[in-house]
Design an enzyme around this catalytic site. Structure first.
Site, PDB file in Angstrom:
ATOM      1  N   ASP A  67      54.196  50.417 -82.978  1.00  0.00           N
ATOM      2  CA  ASP A  67      53.945  51.528 -83.902  1.00  0.00           C
ATOM      3  C   ASP A  67      53.205  51.089 -85.168  1.00  0.00           C
ATOM      4  OD1 ASP A  67      56.095  50.071 -84.846  1.00  0.00           O
ATOM      5  OD2 ASP A  67      57.547  51.681 -84.703  1.00  0.00           O
ATOM      6  N   ASN A 137      69.279  56.005 -87.382  1.00  0.00           N
ATOM      7  CA  ASN A 137      69.391  57.314 -86.729  1.00  0.00           C
ATOM      8  C   ASN A 137      69.169  57.228 -85.216  1.00  0.00           C
ATOM      9  OD1 ASN A 137      66.668  56.855 -86.556  1.00  0.00           O
ATOM     10  ND2 ASN A 137      66.043  58.586 -87.817  1.00  0.00           N
ATOM     11  N   HIS A 139      66.581  55.779 -83.700  1.00  0.00           N
ATOM     12  CA  HIS A 139      65.196  55.783 -83.222  1.00  0.00           C
ATOM     13  C   HIS A 139      64.799  54.440 -82.623  1.00  0.00           C
ATOM     14  CE1 HIS A 139      63.347  54.609 -87.417  1.00  0.00           C
ATOM     15  NE2 HIS A 139      63.473  53.541 -86.665  1.00  0.00           N
ATOM     16  N   GLU A 144      61.617  59.459 -83.455  1.00  0.00           N
ATOM     17  CA  GLU A 144      62.732  59.981 -84.238  1.00  0.00           C
ATOM     18  C   GLU A 144      63.612  60.899 -83.378  1.00  0.00           C
ATOM     19  OE1 GLU A 144      63.247  58.546 -86.843  1.00  0.00           O
ATOM     20  OE2 GLU A 144      61.830  58.880 -88.460  1.00  0.00           O
TER      21      GLU A 144
HETATM   22  C1  GLP Z   1      61.373  50.801 -88.222  1.00  0.00           C
HETATM   23  C2  GLP Z   1      60.573  50.479 -86.969  1.00  0.00           C
HETATM   24  C3  GLP Z   1      61.475  50.287 -85.783  1.00  0.00           C
HETATM   25  C4  GLP Z   1      62.611  49.343 -86.142  1.00  0.00           C
HETATM   26  C5  GLP Z   1      63.445  49.934 -87.223  1.00  0.00           C
HETATM   27  C6  GLP Z   1      64.606  49.062 -87.643  1.00  0.00           C
HETATM   28  O1  GLP Z   1      61.607  52.142 -88.387  1.00  0.00           O
HETATM   29  N1  GLP Z   1      59.609  51.460 -86.632  1.00  0.00           N
HETATM   30  O2  GLP Z   1      60.706  49.757 -84.696  1.00  0.00           O
HETATM   31  O3  GLP Z   1      63.395  49.113 -85.009  1.00  0.00           O
HETATM   32  O4  GLP Z   1      62.613  50.133 -88.341  1.00  0.00           O
HETATM   33  O5  GLP Z   1      64.217  48.176 -88.653  1.00  0.00           O
HETATM   34  P1  GLP Z   1      65.133  47.064 -89.293  1.00  0.00           P
HETATM   35  O6  GLP Z   1      65.156  45.946 -88.301  1.00  0.00           O
HETATM   36  O7  GLP Z   1      64.432  46.693 -90.557  1.00  0.00           O
HETATM   37  O8  GLP Z   1      66.459  47.661 -89.512  1.00  0.00           O
END
Ligand code: GLP
Length: 264
Positions: A67, A137, A139, A144
């Site tokens: 992404d 959440n 995702h 989302e």
């Molecule tokens: C972002 C990314 C996700 C990731 C998530 C968790 O939203 N798009 O791919 O899994 O954050 O991030 P973190 O590892 O910083 O909690």
């Protein structure tokens, strides 16, 4: 589904890096799906160390990122490309032509662009191993809650929780892009093997719902219950709300004994 329960974030990173290194050694032209976020920092650190100290060779590995925020370029400290450059791409011997990531700077033509990204994945032969984190959440990527479980790469509007969790590198909450390009849940489900990592108790609720709750678009990660080869690699905090921990440990023990190749 396999759940690998580790003591802490360091052990989660090391275990994951070892799985990826094993996959690359077996298949040097591995097609690897990359994820970003704090959870991934340790994994990339371990892989960079394996590259430097053990000669782990990325020269034929092909990568696809999940992404990117819309409206930011690779120089922006909040961009996911910037994250990848900083933690991984500039530190290993990946061939630049083998790196694929959604371009956050496109303006218009989104559907065509996203269809092109899907096509590139298909033409490469599909993704062998997909790394995933998970949002609070539930995702995955930037899919989302309420994302279609069959979704493909597309533009997605970010939810409030995601914006609040990721604002620091952008300055204020108001500076966070409102949209992102993300590979879809349907796309993720086509990857051959999925490794989902989660650390810390802030993820415990999402992890419990993803593994033990019903499959629902309200918790996008629950769609992984439909995948035949998904491994959740969790530390104690992230696993805290799971009700079947002893069973998962037994499954892992029997897998180690009966089909150890699945764990290497
Ligand atoms: C972002 C990314 C996700 C990731 C998530 C968790 O939203 N798009 O791919 O899994 O954050 O991030 P973190 O590892 O910083 O909690």
């Amino acid at each position: 589904m396999l759940a690998v329960l580790k003591r802490n974030a360091e052990d989660v990173s090391l275990h994951t890096a070892k799985l990826i290194a094993g996959a690359i050694r077996r298949k040097p032209a591995l097609r690897l799906g990359m994820a970003t976020g704090n959870t991934m920092v340790g994994v990339y650190r371990e892989l960079v160390q394996m590259h430097r100290e053990e000669g782990l060779d990325f020269s034929r590995v092909v990568t696809f990122n999940l992404d990117e925020y819309l409206g930011v370029d690779a120089n922006h400290p909040g961009s996911l490309r910037h994250f990848m450059d900083e933690h991984f791409f500039t530190k290993v011997n990946l061939a630049p032509a083998n790196i694929h990531a959604p371009d956050g700077t496109i303006r218009g033509g989104y559907e065509e662009y996203c269809a092109g990204y899907e096509k590139a994945i298909r033409e490469a032969g599909g993704i062998d191993v997909q790394l995933l984190g998970i949002g609070r959440n539930g995702h995955i990527g930037f899919n989302e809650p309420t994302s279609s479980l069959g979704s493909r790469t597309r533009l997605k509007v970010l939810g409030d929780e995601t914006i609040a969790d990721n604002y620091k590198l952008f300055g204020t909450i108001g500076d966070v892009p409102k949209c992102a390009i993300t590979v879809g849940i349907g796309t993720i489900l086509e990857c051959k093997r999925i490794l989902l990592l989660a650390t810390g108790d802030a993820k415990a609720d999402a992890v419990m719902k993803a593994i033990e709750g019903p499959v629902t678009s309200a918790v996008p990660a629950s769609a992984l219950q439909h995948h035949p080869d998904v491994t959740f690699i969790l530390d104690e905090g992230a696993a805290a709300r799971l009700s079947q921990k002893e069973y998962y440990r037994r499954v892992l023990e029997m897998t180690e004994r009966l089909t150890p190749e699945r764990l290497s």
